[in-house]
Design a protein around this motif. Structure first.
Motif, PDB file in Angstrom:
ATOM      1  N   ASP A  63      77.220  29.360  43.561  1.00  0.00           N
ATOM      2  CA  ASP A  63      76.400  29.950  42.226  1.00  0.00           C
ATOM      3  C   ASP A  63      75.203  31.791  42.500  1.00  0.00           C
ATOM      4  O   ASP A  63      74.392  31.385  43.901  1.00  0.00           O
ATOM      5  CB  ASP A  63      75.035  29.267  41.641  1.00  0.00           C
ATOM      6  CG  ASP A  63      74.636  28.940  40.035  1.00  0.00           C
ATOM      7  OD1 ASP A  63      73.970  30.795  40.257  1.00  0.00           O
ATOM      8  OD2 ASP A  63      74.518  28.167  39.411  1.00  0.00           O
TER       9      ASP A  63
ATOM     10  N   VAL B 176      80.247  31.604  33.562  1.00  0.00           N
ATOM     11  CA  VAL B 176      80.774  29.940  33.237  1.00  0.00           C
ATOM     12  C   VAL B 176      79.207  29.998  32.123  1.00  0.00           C
ATOM     13  O   VAL B 176      78.468  29.773  33.066  1.00  0.00           O
ATOM     14  CB  VAL B 176      81.072  28.663  34.157  1.00  0.00           C
ATOM     15  CG1 VAL B 176      81.774  28.190  33.571  1.00  0.00           C
ATOM     16  CG2 VAL B 176      82.245  30.304  35.016  1.00  0.00           C
ATOM     17  N   PRO B 177      79.503  28.748  31.052  1.00  0.00           N
ATOM     18  CA  PRO B 177      78.362  28.335  30.264  1.00  0.00           C
ATOM     19  C   PRO B 177      78.306  27.093  30.762  1.00  0.00           C
ATOM     20  O   PRO B 177      78.685  26.991  31.737  1.00  0.00           O
ATOM     21  CB  PRO B 177      79.206  28.331  29.096  1.00  0.00           C
ATOM     22  CG  PRO B 177      80.742  29.202  29.271  1.00  0.00           C
ATOM     23  CD  PRO B 177      81.482  29.491  30.258  1.00  0.00           C
ATOM     24  N   ALA B 178      76.965  26.615  30.724  1.00  0.00           N
ATOM     25  CA  ALA B 178      76.294  26.347  31.286  1.00  0.00           C
ATOM     26  C   ALA B 178      76.968  24.320  31.530  1.00  0.00           C
ATOM     27  O   ALA B 178      77.426  24.222  29.755  1.00  0.00           O
ATOM     28  CB  ALA B 178      74.775  25.764  31.350  1.00  0.00           C
TER      29      ALA B 178
ATOM     30  N   PHE C 257      78.793  32.586  39.566  1.00  0.00           N
ATOM     31  CA  PHE C 257      79.398  32.220  40.245  1.00  0.00           C
ATOM     32  C   PHE C 257      80.423  33.541  41.256  1.00  0.00           C
ATOM     33  O   PHE C 257      81.261  34.339  40.561  1.00  0.00           O
ATOM     34  CB  PHE C 257      80.586  30.936  40.048  1.00  0.00           C
ATOM     35  CG  PHE C 257      79.660  29.770  40.046  1.00  0.00           C
ATOM     36  CD1 PHE C 257      79.450  28.777  40.494  1.00  0.00           C
ATOM     37  CD2 PHE C 257      79.720  29.875  38.823  1.00  0.00           C
ATOM     38  CE1 PHE C 257      78.944  27.330  40.335  1.00  0.00           C
ATOM     39  CE2 PHE C 257      79.636  27.572  37.764  1.00  0.00           C
ATOM     40  CZ  PHE C 257      79.180  27.671  39.382  1.00  0.00           C
TER      41      PHE C 257
ATOM     42  N   ASN D 199      76.115  30.464  33.545  1.00  0.00           N
ATOM     43  CA  ASN D 199      75.706  31.072  35.444  1.00  0.00           C
ATOM     44  C   ASN D 199      76.987  31.741  35.708  1.00  0.00           C
ATOM     45  O   ASN D 199      78.309  32.197  34.929  1.00  0.00           O
ATOM     46  CB  ASN D 199      76.510  29.223  36.584  1.00  0.00           C
ATOM     47  CG  ASN D 199      75.773  27.991  35.729  1.00  0.00           C
ATOM     48  OD1 ASN D 199      75.023  27.667  35.932  1.00  0.00           O
ATOM     49  ND2 ASN D 199      76.222  27.602  34.548  1.00  0.00           N
TER      50      ASN D 199
END
Lengths: 167, 91
Positions: free
Chosen positions: B65, B85-87, B60, B58
């Protein structure tokens, strides 16, 4: 996110019975959609889980936006706002109350760690979040099982680990 | 536009261990291109072969997002923060 591997990542954790009941109540309340959230505990007692915080399952929001990339709805998928997770991780570390476990429920399926779970939480042998994982199984509207899963270092695999319920 | 980019732990091997780097560009896509120029290999960890943000990642822009903005075409302004950011997802 810290680069160090915290001890709770290895599993063998203890959870207060009242906290587990809260997690299971969340799973039942969300059924037939998947529930999800975080478990916290004191930094000076790494195996202990004594606080839960539910999070909104954003699976349907992503499915509506892009059903090709996110083909599953909340009935078979969960997705937590990752920026909130980063903040929870940072605030927990700063306050001495770290985020130790990410939980979610499965609806009408067992408490296994699915291929989708594993593909999300490990890549190239690396664990993507410094946590263990609790899966709660809800079948026909009843909690049937719960299992703790931890990453196997150096692989993209996960294994079950003991979770002791304490009063 | 100079912005801060927050790097997740799994990608810090590509940024010399830095948890934040700075980059310039008019859009999120331009920022990622500059990240790639400064830290080779990072783009393929964020984007797939078609150039879309990977499903398990992701991005942001501040608190949103970019999938809910204009994706990689989302404009950025001075002082913005981009977070990779990892999911947290599965089922």
């Amino acid at each position: 996110m810290s680069g160090e591997t915290p001890p709770w990542v290895k599993g063998a954790l203890r959870i207060e019975a009242a906290v587990l009941r809260q997690v299971e109540a969340d799973a039942l309340a969300c059924y037939p959609s998947e529930a999800c959230g975080f478990l916290f505990g004191p930094a000076d007692d790494p195996p202990l889980l004594d606080e839960m915080r539910r999070e909104d399952n954003e699976a349907d929001k992503y499915h509506r936006l892009d059903p090709e990339t996110f083909p599953r709805t909340s009935k078979m998928y969960f997705k937590i706002n990752e920026l909130r997770a980063v903040r929870a991780l940072e605030e927990g570390a700063a306050s001495g109350r770290p985020l130790k476990v990410i939980y979610h429920s499965h609806c009408d399926a067992g408490a296994y760690f699915s291929q989708e779970d594993a593909a999300t939480f490990a890549s190239g042998g690396t664990l993507m979040w410094p946590c263990a994982f609790l899966v709660v199984s809800v079948i026909d509207g009843e909690v049937r099982d719960r299992k703790l899963h931890v990453h196997v270092p150096g692989t993209n695999g996960f294994r079950e680990s003991p979770l002791t319920v304490i009063e | 536009m100079a912005i801060t980019v927050r790097i997740p732990t799994p990608l810090r091997t590509l940024t010399g261990g830095a948890d934040e780097v700075h980059a310039e560009g008019a859009t999120v896509g331009a920022i990622i291109e500059q990240l790639e120029a400064n830290h080779p290999g990072i783009k393929e960890r964020i984007c797939d072969d078609k150039g879309n943000v990977r499903r398990f990642v992701n991005v942001f822009l501040n608190d949103e997002d970019i999938r809910f903005l204009d994706g990689l075409q989302s404009p950025v302004k001075d002082g913005d923060t981009l977070s990779v950011v990892p999911a947290i997802a599965g089922g």
